[in-house]
Design a protein around this motif. Sequence first.
Motif, mmCIF file in Angstrom:
data_model
loop_
_atom_site.group_PDB
_atom_site.id
_atom_site.type_symbol
_atom_site.label_atom_id
_atom_site.label_comp_id
_atom_site.label_asym_id
_atom_site.label_seq_id
_atom_site.Cartn_x
_atom_site.Cartn_y
_atom_site.Cartn_z
ATOM 1 N N LEU A 25 -19.581 13.342 29.500
ATOM 2 C CA LEU A 25 -19.118 14.529 29.558
ATOM 3 C C LEU A 25 -17.710 15.017 30.376
ATOM 4 O O LEU A 25 -18.061 14.353 31.657
ATOM 5 C CB LEU A 25 -20.333 15.700 29.840
ATOM 6 C CG LEU A 25 -21.734 15.637 29.020
ATOM 7 C CD1 LEU A 25 -22.573 16.356 29.770
ATOM 8 C CD2 LEU A 25 -21.117 15.886 27.696
ATOM 9 N N ASP A 26 -17.211 15.679 29.974
ATOM 10 C CA ASP A 26 -16.012 16.021 30.904
ATOM 11 C C ASP A 26 -16.452 17.398 31.654
ATOM 12 O O ASP A 26 -16.281 18.706 31.308
ATOM 13 C CB ASP A 26 -14.750 16.545 30.033
ATOM 14 C CG ASP A 26 -13.539 16.669 31.171
ATOM 15 O OD1 ASP A 26 -13.289 16.323 32.085
ATOM 16 O OD2 ASP A 26 -12.449 17.131 30.486
ATOM 17 N N VAL A 27 -17.193 17.090 32.759
ATOM 18 C CA VAL A 27 -17.635 18.428 33.388
ATOM 19 C C VAL A 27 -16.880 18.566 34.888
ATOM 20 O O VAL A 27 -16.647 17.523 35.679
ATOM 21 C CB VAL A 27 -18.921 18.219 33.752
ATOM 22 C CG1 VAL A 27 -19.685 19.328 34.631
ATOM 23 C CG2 VAL A 27 -19.725 18.074 32.692
ATOM 24 N N ASP A 28 -16.354 19.544 35.252
ATOM 25 C CA ASP A 28 -15.651 19.703 36.231
ATOM 26 C C ASP A 28 -16.376 20.264 37.539
ATOM 27 O O ASP A 28 -15.916 20.645 38.604
ATOM 28 C CB ASP A 28 -14.327 20.676 36.038
ATOM 29 C CG ASP A 28 -14.619 22.057 35.566
ATOM 30 O OD1 ASP A 28 -15.746 22.429 35.806
ATOM 31 O OD2 ASP A 28 -13.524 22.411 35.034
ATOM 32 N N GLY A 29 -17.441 21.012 37.046
ATOM 33 C CA GLY A 29 -18.373 21.508 38.208
ATOM 34 C C GLY A 29 -18.196 22.861 38.719
ATOM 35 O O GLY A 29 -19.039 23.486 39.380
ATOM 36 N N ARG A 81 -12.044 23.905 41.704
ATOM 37 C CA ARG A 81 -10.955 24.579 40.826
ATOM 38 C C ARG A 81 -9.484 23.615 40.984
ATOM 39 O O ARG A 81 -9.015 23.547 40.442
ATOM 40 C CB ARG A 81 -10.742 26.010 41.349
ATOM 41 C CG ARG A 81 -11.814 26.832 40.966
ATOM 42 C CD ARG A 81 -11.329 28.464 41.269
ATOM 43 N NE ARG A 81 -12.413 28.985 40.866
ATOM 44 C CZ ARG A 81 -12.785 30.293 41.051
ATOM 45 N NH1 ARG A 81 -11.846 30.814 42.186
ATOM 46 N NH2 ARG A 81 -13.792 31.353 40.433
ATOM 47 N N ARG A 82 -9.206 23.233 42.356
ATOM 48 C CA ARG A 82 -8.165 22.471 42.584
ATOM 49 C C ARG A 82 -8.127 21.211 41.749
ATOM 50 O O ARG A 82 -7.312 20.909 41.447
ATOM 51 C CB ARG A 82 -7.922 22.201 43.980
ATOM 52 C CG ARG A 82 -7.318 23.326 44.743
ATOM 53 C CD ARG A 82 -7.060 23.088 46.306
ATOM 54 N NE ARG A 82 -6.673 24.178 46.804
ATOM 55 C CZ ARG A 82 -6.214 24.307 48.085
ATOM 56 N NH1 ARG A 82 -5.905 22.945 48.712
ATOM 57 N NH2 ARG A 82 -5.684 25.376 48.642
ATOM 58 N N ARG A 83 -9.539 20.754 41.917
ATOM 59 C CA ARG A 83 -9.732 19.433 41.128
ATOM 60 C C ARG A 83 -9.416 19.508 39.564
ATOM 61 O O ARG A 83 -8.801 18.531 38.927
ATOM 62 C CB ARG A 83 -11.062 18.642 41.490
ATOM 63 C CG ARG A 83 -11.282 17.383 40.737
ATOM 64 C CD ARG A 83 -12.758 17.218 41.300
ATOM 65 N NE ARG A 83 -13.057 15.944 40.577
ATOM 66 C CZ ARG A 83 -14.108 15.958 39.453
ATOM 67 N NH1 ARG A 83 -14.618 17.041 39.150
ATOM 68 N NH2 ARG A 83 -14.320 14.844 38.883
ATOM 69 N N ARG A 84 -9.957 20.580 38.864
ATOM 70 C CA ARG A 84 -9.835 20.889 37.515
ATOM 71 C C ARG A 84 -8.266 21.095 37.319
ATOM 72 O O ARG A 84 -7.943 20.566 36.078
ATOM 73 C CB ARG A 84 -10.666 21.991 37.341
ATOM 74 C CG ARG A 84 -10.340 22.481 35.908
ATOM 75 C CD ARG A 84 -11.136 23.456 35.378
ATOM 76 N NE ARG A 84 -11.226 24.895 36.406
ATOM 77 C CZ ARG A 84 -11.733 26.146 36.084
ATOM 78 N NH1 ARG A 84 -12.709 26.133 35.324
ATOM 79 N NH2 ARG A 84 -11.380 26.951 36.841
ATOM 80 N N LYS A 85 -7.634 21.888 38.018
ATOM 81 C CA LYS A 85 -6.110 22.040 37.805
ATOM 82 C C LYS A 85 -5.446 20.618 37.989
ATOM 83 O O LYS A 85 -4.540 20.426 37.317
ATOM 84 C CB LYS A 85 -5.551 22.872 39.052
ATOM 85 C CG LYS A 85 -4.095 23.248 38.708
ATOM 86 C CD LYS A 85 -3.636 24.263 39.542
ATOM 87 C CE LYS A 85 -2.154 24.803 39.490
ATOM 88 N NZ LYS A 85 -1.168 23.743 39.203
ATOM 89 N N ALA A 86 -5.627 19.819 39.047
ATOM 90 C CA ALA A 86 -5.237 18.446 39.054
ATOM 91 C C ALA A 86 -5.384 17.654 38.006
ATOM 92 O O ALA A 86 -4.448 16.807 37.456
ATOM 93 C CB ALA A 86 -5.370 17.870 40.311
#
Length: 90
Positions: A25-29, A81-86
Amino acid sequence: MERDEQPLTREIGNRTFFVADVQPLDVDGVRTVEVGTALWLLGFVALLPFYGRLEDSGNEWWLWTCLAGFGLGLFGLEYCRRRRKARADS
């Protein structure tokens, strides 16, 4: 004629494990951290009316634990949020 593929198995020691052929799964948390942070804030607000009783019984730390959980949740939310954007930029 279609052939029914058997699952891949791995033997480790005396145990046999089946390896599923599924994509992760592509889960960003972000949503998970949002919900957890909101629950810590809700706990803090719910305990505020009982501040005097908590102080008298020596359980005042419950209130500050909720506040710390909320604060750490804000840091975690920013991190996710920063991890998802990166990940989206790469």
